[in-house]
Write a protein that holds these residues in place. Structure first.
Motif: not given
Length: 247
Positions: A246-247, A5-6, A208-211, A214-216
């Motif tokens: 974005k997420l 979960k993010i 976009d980069d932070w999203a 976060a997924h990583d």
């Protein structure tokens, strides 16, 4: 394994410049937490760094937030701003004993933030980590460590933290070490480069980069906490909401 979960949030909820920018004009200050919690995934409680609170305060905050919301709690400065960390058992017990468990299911990780002048001392830090309990009452505890001195960019620190099952905070701020290591079953990031002339704090490309990052972090089932903290603080709520989109 699916991703964890993010949750994206902000530090605190009381900040005058958010009135009229994030909070609607005329919203009662007593309802600001309720408003913020309904629109974000987490809030970092910062007031606990400076003073203690009663169990009733934690219970009231929990009641104002919806199901599934999480509060992280910044540890008292008396536990981390000290010459010898391993001598802090009494301060740690006092901080943890003030009633955090009243947050119940909304109690998230504890943030232990160290001053920028605190250098890495392996023996002392190992002693400190041994003081951190795995539970508070019957509730499991998770610990996140934000270090700010370059000497912590050391494999020995990473190993100590991993052995303890604590997370190293990914601190995105100029002048601070940025350590991106998976040392726990959760990830904790504090993003501190928001720009006031950007309405969402960060450009769409940066978000976009932070999203993606976060997924990583969430791969393998790791719960992930991303907080928009300083930089242009007035933009923190907008930045958090934009990243959530974005997420």
């Amino acid at each position: 394994m699916s991703g964890g979960k993010i949750r994206v949030g902000i530090g605190g909820w009381t900040y005058e410049p958010w009135r009229g920018t994030f909070y609607p004009q005329g919203l009662a200050q007593a309802r600001e937490l309720e408003y913020a919690a309904a629109r974000l995934g987490a809030i970092e409680i910062n007031g606990t760094f400076y003073s203690s609170f009663k169990p009733a305060s934690f219970a009231k905050w929990a009641e104002a937030a919806p199901e599934g919301f999480v509060f992280t709690v910044k540890a008292s400065r008396f536990t981390t701003v000290r010459k010898k960390l391993a001598d802090g058992a009494e301060s740690i017990a006092k901080f943890l004993g003030q009633g955090l468990e009243a947050l119940e299911d909304k109690l998230g990780p504890i943030l232990w933030q160290f001053p920028h002048t605190k250098a890495f001392d392996a023996e002392d830090f190992a002693g400190f980590l041994k003081l951190l309990p795995s539970k508070i009452g019957s509730r499991p505890l998770r610990h996140a460590l934000e270090v700010r001195h370059a000497t912590f960019e050391d494999a020995a620190f990473v190993k100590l933290t991993k052995d303890a099952g604590a997370a190293i905070v990914y601190a995105d701020k100029p002048g601070y070490p940025t350590i991106d290591e998976a040392t726990a079953d959760f990830a904790y990031a504090r993003l501190q480069r928001a720009e006031e002339d950007v309405p969402t704090g960060y450009t769409p490309a940066a978000l976009d980069d932070w999203a993606a990052k976060a997924h990583d972090w969430a791969k393998g089932g790791r719960d992930t906490f991303v907080f928009m903290i300083n930089g242009a603080k007035v933009r923190a709520p907008a930045a958090a909401q934009a990243l959530m989109e974005k997420l």
